[in-house]
Design an enzyme around this catalytic site. Structure first.
Site, short mmCIF file in Angstrom:
data_model
loop_
_atom_site.label_atom_id
_atom_site.label_comp_id
_atom_site.label_asym_id
_atom_site.label_seq_id
_atom_site.Cartn_x
_atom_site.Cartn_y
_atom_site.Cartn_z
N ARG A 70 48.39 -15.73 -10.32
CA ARG A 70 49.51 -14.87 -10.66
C ARG A 70 50.68 -15.13 -9.71
O ARG A 70 50.49 -15.55 -8.58
CB ARG A 70 49.10 -13.39 -10.55
CG ARG A 70 48.22 -12.89 -11.68
CD ARG A 70 47.90 -11.42 -11.55
NE ARG A 70 47.10 -11.14 -10.37
CZ ARG A 70 47.57 -10.64 -9.23
NH1 ARG A 70 48.86 -10.33 -9.12
NH2 ARG A 70 46.78 -10.44 -8.21
N TYR A 210 48.48 -19.87 -16.90
CA TYR A 210 47.26 -19.50 -16.18
C TYR A 210 47.01 -18.00 -16.12
O TYR A 210 47.92 -17.21 -15.83
CB TYR A 210 47.28 -20.06 -14.76
CG TYR A 210 45.90 -20.05 -14.11
CD1 TYR A 210 44.98 -21.05 -14.41
CD2 TYR A 210 45.52 -19.04 -13.24
CE1 TYR A 210 43.71 -21.05 -13.84
CE2 TYR A 210 44.25 -19.03 -12.67
CZ TYR A 210 43.35 -20.04 -12.97
OH TYR A 210 42.09 -20.03 -12.41
N LYS A 219 46.52 -8.03 -17.42
CA LYS A 219 47.35 -7.31 -16.45
C LYS A 219 48.61 -6.76 -17.10
O LYS A 219 49.06 -5.66 -16.78
CB LYS A 219 47.73 -8.22 -15.29
CG LYS A 219 46.55 -8.88 -14.61
CD LYS A 219 45.58 -7.88 -14.09
CE LYS A 219 44.36 -8.59 -13.49
NZ LYS A 219 43.47 -7.67 -12.81
N HIS A 239 43.01 -0.54 -12.03
CA HIS A 239 42.42 -1.84 -11.69
C HIS A 239 41.02 -1.59 -11.14
O HIS A 239 40.78 -1.74 -9.94
CB HIS A 239 43.33 -2.53 -10.67
CG HIS A 239 43.01 -3.97 -10.43
ND1 HIS A 239 43.35 -4.61 -9.26
CD2 HIS A 239 42.40 -4.90 -11.18
CE1 HIS A 239 42.96 -5.88 -9.32
NE2 HIS A 239 42.37 -6.08 -10.47
N SER A 261 42.65 -7.68 -5.96
CA SER A 261 42.20 -8.93 -6.58
C SER A 261 41.37 -9.75 -5.60
O SER A 261 41.73 -9.89 -4.43
CB SER A 261 43.42 -9.75 -7.02
OG SER A 261 44.17 -8.98 -7.94
N CYS A 263 38.51 -9.06 -4.29
CA CYS A 263 37.90 -8.28 -3.21
C CYS A 263 36.58 -7.66 -3.62
O CYS A 263 36.11 -6.72 -2.96
CB CYS A 263 38.87 -7.22 -2.72
SG CYS A 263 40.27 -7.93 -1.83
N ASP A 286 37.03 -5.18 -14.28
CA ASP A 286 38.40 -5.35 -13.78
C ASP A 286 39.34 -4.20 -14.12
O ASP A 286 40.21 -3.88 -13.32
CB ASP A 286 38.99 -6.66 -14.32
CG ASP A 286 40.18 -7.15 -13.52
OD1 ASP A 286 40.09 -7.20 -12.28
OD2 ASP A 286 41.22 -7.45 -14.13
N ARG A 377 38.23 -19.99 -12.00
CA ARG A 377 37.66 -18.85 -12.73
C ARG A 377 36.82 -19.29 -13.92
O ARG A 377 36.96 -20.39 -14.44
CB ARG A 377 38.79 -17.95 -13.22
CG ARG A 377 39.62 -17.39 -12.06
CD ARG A 377 40.02 -15.99 -12.25
NE ARG A 377 40.63 -15.46 -11.03
CZ ARG A 377 40.51 -14.21 -10.64
NH1 ARG A 377 39.80 -13.35 -11.35
NH2 ARG A 377 41.10 -13.80 -9.54
P1 GTP Z 1 39.57 -10.28 -9.39
O1 GTP Z 1 38.90 -10.87 -10.58
O2 GTP Z 1 40.62 -11.14 -8.80
O3 GTP Z 1 40.11 -8.91 -9.66
O4 GTP Z 1 38.45 -10.21 -8.19
P2 GTP Z 1 37.25 -9.20 -7.95
O5 GTP Z 1 37.74 -7.97 -7.30
O6 GTP Z 1 36.45 -9.04 -9.19
O7 GTP Z 1 36.39 -9.99 -6.84
P3 GTP Z 1 35.01 -10.78 -6.97
O8 GTP Z 1 33.85 -9.85 -7.21
O9 GTP Z 1 35.18 -11.89 -7.92
O10 GTP Z 1 34.87 -11.34 -5.49
C1 GTP Z 1 35.87 -12.14 -4.90
C2 GTP Z 1 35.32 -12.87 -3.71
O11 GTP Z 1 34.80 -11.96 -2.77
C3 GTP Z 1 34.18 -13.82 -4.09
O12 GTP Z 1 34.33 -15.02 -3.39
C4 GTP Z 1 32.95 -13.08 -3.63
O13 GTP Z 1 31.92 -13.96 -3.29
C5 GTP Z 1 33.44 -12.25 -2.45
N1 GTP Z 1 32.67 -10.97 -2.34
C6 GTP Z 1 32.40 -10.10 -3.34
N2 GTP Z 1 31.61 -9.08 -2.91
C7 GTP Z 1 31.38 -9.31 -1.59
C8 GTP Z 1 30.63 -8.61 -0.59
O14 GTP Z 1 30.00 -7.58 -0.81
N3 GTP Z 1 30.64 -9.16 0.67
C9 GTP Z 1 31.31 -10.31 0.96
N4 GTP Z 1 31.27 -10.76 2.19
N5 GTP Z 1 32.00 -11.00 0.03
C10 GTP Z 1 32.05 -10.51 -1.23
C1 SPV Z 2 43.45 -10.38 -10.57
O1 SPV Z 2 44.22 -11.10 -9.93
O2 SPV Z 2 43.27 -9.17 -10.29
C2 SPV Z 2 42.67 -10.95 -11.69
C3 SPV Z 2 42.96 -12.33 -12.10
O3 SPV Z 2 41.84 -10.26 -12.26
S1 SPV Z 2 44.35 -12.45 -13.15
O4 SPV Z 2 43.88 -12.20 -14.52
O5 SPV Z 2 44.88 -13.80 -13.04
O6 SPV Z 2 45.32 -11.46 -12.79
MN MN Z 3 41.45 -8.25 -11.20
#
Ligand code: GTP
Ligand code: SPV
Ligand code: MN
Length: 590
Positions: A70, A210, A219, A239, A261, A263, A286, A377
């Site tokens: 983004r 993308y 979003k 979110h 995002s 996290c 999400d 992704r």
């Molecule tokens: P978006 O799709 O961008 O909104 O991301 P998200 O909030 O769904 O995050 P996601 O669960 O994909 O995790 C993002 C990154 O954080 C990945 O590389 C995970 O491996 C890492 N991660 C997720 N949960 C944990 C956790 O409990 N501990 C640690 N250390 N890392 C984590």
């Molecule tokens: C985020 O950035 O929170 C996502 C990925 O879930 S995107 O759809 O590119 O915004």
């Molecule tokens: Mn997201």
């Protein structure tokens, strides 16, 4: 080229778009599997995506190296009045912006096919669902929209003759002259912009292909436009992931959680508990639309139909349910390709195997940086998740017992604590800060405020958004309790104190039992922290730092928040300023 629908206002808008963009062909998407297969085959034949030998009906593709996330600095909220957009969004006068967009979109689809993509956010047939129509010249966007939304015929049926829809005009911004060879991943970085007109309920996106820039249901519609609709209609577009959790006695509750995002939302939503007898099921990873049910409780719906998940870090150890989900019918973008026709990314399983093709489409060497982009992704239908919740498609949503906020914080914030009231919980949401990630263009690892994890996604003034949350609290009954978590606190050695992932069920267990009134908590100046977190079988080297409240660090946090909240003057709700003041007083007298 028959692209007439039963909806006259849609037909009118399509005619306008055709006249403006001047495509060579127009295709009205029916959303069928046959259509998906044909479009995918076209991209395969053009050498733009590669079928994966190891995963049925799955593809590997990679983007332009500068179109990978983004772009927040090029995202606009064009409200009629600048003050309604607020200090955290970029504003431009709608008239000026429309004029600029008309210039950009004029002839932008020459030599290309224009796809009309009707889609429904939320279950088809539900009175709460919102129809969007994306007009795009990106086949990649069409394929992804088919996975991420209820797309095509069912959406048009839901729309009917008289229904209203959110128009979303999207172009990669690269017209083709006769005989001109296309770019590998067409995009127009110089003119890239993602534009929202909240009062018109309209989206225009130019120059990027993308993710959140190009899949307009996600979003742009389900958060930025929907948050403005929710403010007007008395509901919330957030979110947030939504999960169901069942204890060993068979009692089930639902929890929503907002993290910025990259996290940890997808990982928490698909959690595989390490504690025996506990079960987690996934409603969404999400986005949550939250409104009052007839009983006065808050209910959450996931408006999406697929996951657009971060690949790096996903493994059998961290997220086995995601690994099962993406075994088939998946599009992988910007991961690495193995010579045996499978995908690879950092963190999937040990060291990189020989013969990798990196996300740049070139043979990978250790000197060439990571083999997969950090924001690589997968796009996959949500029903493939092995722990897909049976209520995930319930049009009325699932009742929330708890709401969690969190961020990526290496210090100060303990593993978990509970708010003292709804107003204090809203204050916690407003106070979220987090280190930036690769999900958006820009520096990674920089601490910034990200209230409610909505900084990049709130379609109106953030101060008004805080007030809207406070108002919601006055209307409900049996409101969910509000928590704050942090998986990312680091010890003196610079490593995460908490193992995270499946072990996060220990925190969910405490929250579950707190909402039943059966679990102890210790009152501290910041809220309730656990006295009896279940750490059975865990070896933690720095357990004492997990839940500790450092008075000096928190007082500093207060000072920081005080100056941040000034930004929202005069629309900063008094209730949250009071909460800040009271927090400071509790800290001083502790
Ligand atoms: P978006 O799709 O961008 O909104 O991301 P998200 O909030 O769904 O995050 P996601 O669960 O994909 O995790 C993002 C990154 O954080 C990945 O590389 C995970 O491996 C890492 N991660 C997720 N949960 C944990 C956790 O409990 N501990 C640690 N250390 N890392 C984590
Ligand atoms: C985020 O950035 O929170 C996502 C990925 O879930 S995107 O759809 O590119 O915004
Ligand atoms: Mn997201």
């Amino acid at each position: 080229m028959n692209y007439k629908t039963r909806n006259r206002s849609l037909n009118r808008w399509i005619e306008e778009a055709v006249a403006l963009c001047k495509p060579e062909r127009v295709h009205l998407c029916d959303g069928s599997d046959v259509e998906y297969d044909e479009l995918a085959r076209g991209l395969v034949e053009a050498g733009k995506i590669t079928p994966l030998k190891k995963r049925p009906n799955s593809f590997w593709c990679h983007s332009d190296p500068d179109d990978v996330a983004r772009v927040e600095e090029s995202t606009f909220i064009c409200s009629e009045r600048e003050e309604d957009c607020g200090p955290t969004n970029h504003w431009q006068d709608p008239k000026t912006m429309h004029a600029k967009l008309n210039e950009l979109f004029d002839g932008c689809m020459q030599g290309r096919t224009m796809y009309i993509v009707p889609y429904c956010m939320g279950p088809v047939g539900s009175e709460f669902s919102i129809v969007g129509v994306q007009i795009t010249d990106s086949v990649y966007a069409v394929l992804n929209m088919k996975i991420m939304t209820r797309m095509g015929k069912p959406a048009l049926e839901h729309l009917g003759e008289k229904g209203t829809f959110v128009p979303g005009l999207h172009s990669v911004g690269v017209p083709l002259k006769p005989g001109q060879k296309d770019m590998f991943w067409p995009c127009n970085l110089k003119e890239r912009r993602i534009v929202h007109f909240p009062e018109e309920r309209r989206i225009c996106s130019f120059g990027s292909g993308y993710g959140g820039n190009a899949l307009l249901g996600k979003k742009c519609l389900a958060l930025r436009i929907a948050s403005a609709i929710g403010r007007d209609e008395g509901w919330l577009a957030e979110h947030m992931l939504i999960l169901g959790i069942t204890n060993p006695e068979g009692e089930k509750k639902y929890i929503a959680a907002a993290f910025p995002s990259a996290c940890g939302k997808t990982n928490l939503a698909m959690l595989q508990p390490t504690l025996p007898g506990w079960k987690v099921e996934c409603v969404g990873d999400d986005i949550a639309w939250i409104r009052f049910g007839k009983d006065g409780r808050l209910y959450a719906v996931n408006p999406e139909n697929g996951y657009f998940g971060v690949a790096p870090g996903t493994s059998e150890k961290t997220n086995p349910n995601a690994m099962r989900t993406i075994e088939r019918n998946t599009i992988f973008t910007n991961v690495a390709l193995k010579p045996d026709g499978d995908v690879w990314w950092e963190g999937i399983n040990g060291a990189p195997p020989p013969g990798l093709i990196s996300w740049l489409g070139k043979p990978w060497t250790p000197e060439s940086g990571p083999a997969s982009h950090p924001n690589a992704r997968y796009t996959v239908p949500s029903r493939q998740c092995p722990i897909f919740d049976p209520e995930a498609n319930n049009p009325d949503g699932v009742p929330l017992s708890a709401i969690i906020f969190g961020g990526r914080r290496s210090s100060t914030i303990p593993l978990v604590f509970e708010s003292l009231s709804w107003q204090h919980g809203v204050f916690l949401g407003a106070s979220v800060s987090s280190e930036t990630t690769a999900a958006a263009k820009g520096e990674v690892g920089k601490l910034r405020h990200d209230p409610f994890a909505m900084l990049p996604f709130c379609g109106y003034h953030m101060g008004d958004y805080f007030s809207h949350w406070l108002e919601m609290g006055k209307r409900g009954k049996n409101l969910p309790r509000i928590y704050y978590v942090n998986w990312f606190r680091k010890g003196a050695d610079g490593r995460f104190i908490w193992p995270g992932f499946g072990e996060n069920c220990r925190v969910l267990k405490w929250i579950f039992e707190r909402t039943s009134g059966s679990e102890e908590g210790k009152l501290t100046p910041i809220g309730y922290v656990p006295t009896s977190l279940d750490l059975s079988g865990l070896k933690l080297s720095q357990e004492e730092s997990l839940l500790s409240v450092d008075k000096e660090a928190w007082l500093q946090e207060c000072e920081e928040l005080k100056s941040y909240f000034k930004l929202f003057d005069p629309r900063m709700p008094k209730g949250l300023l009071q909460e800040l003041q009271q927090l400071k007083e509790r800290l001083h007298s502790s």
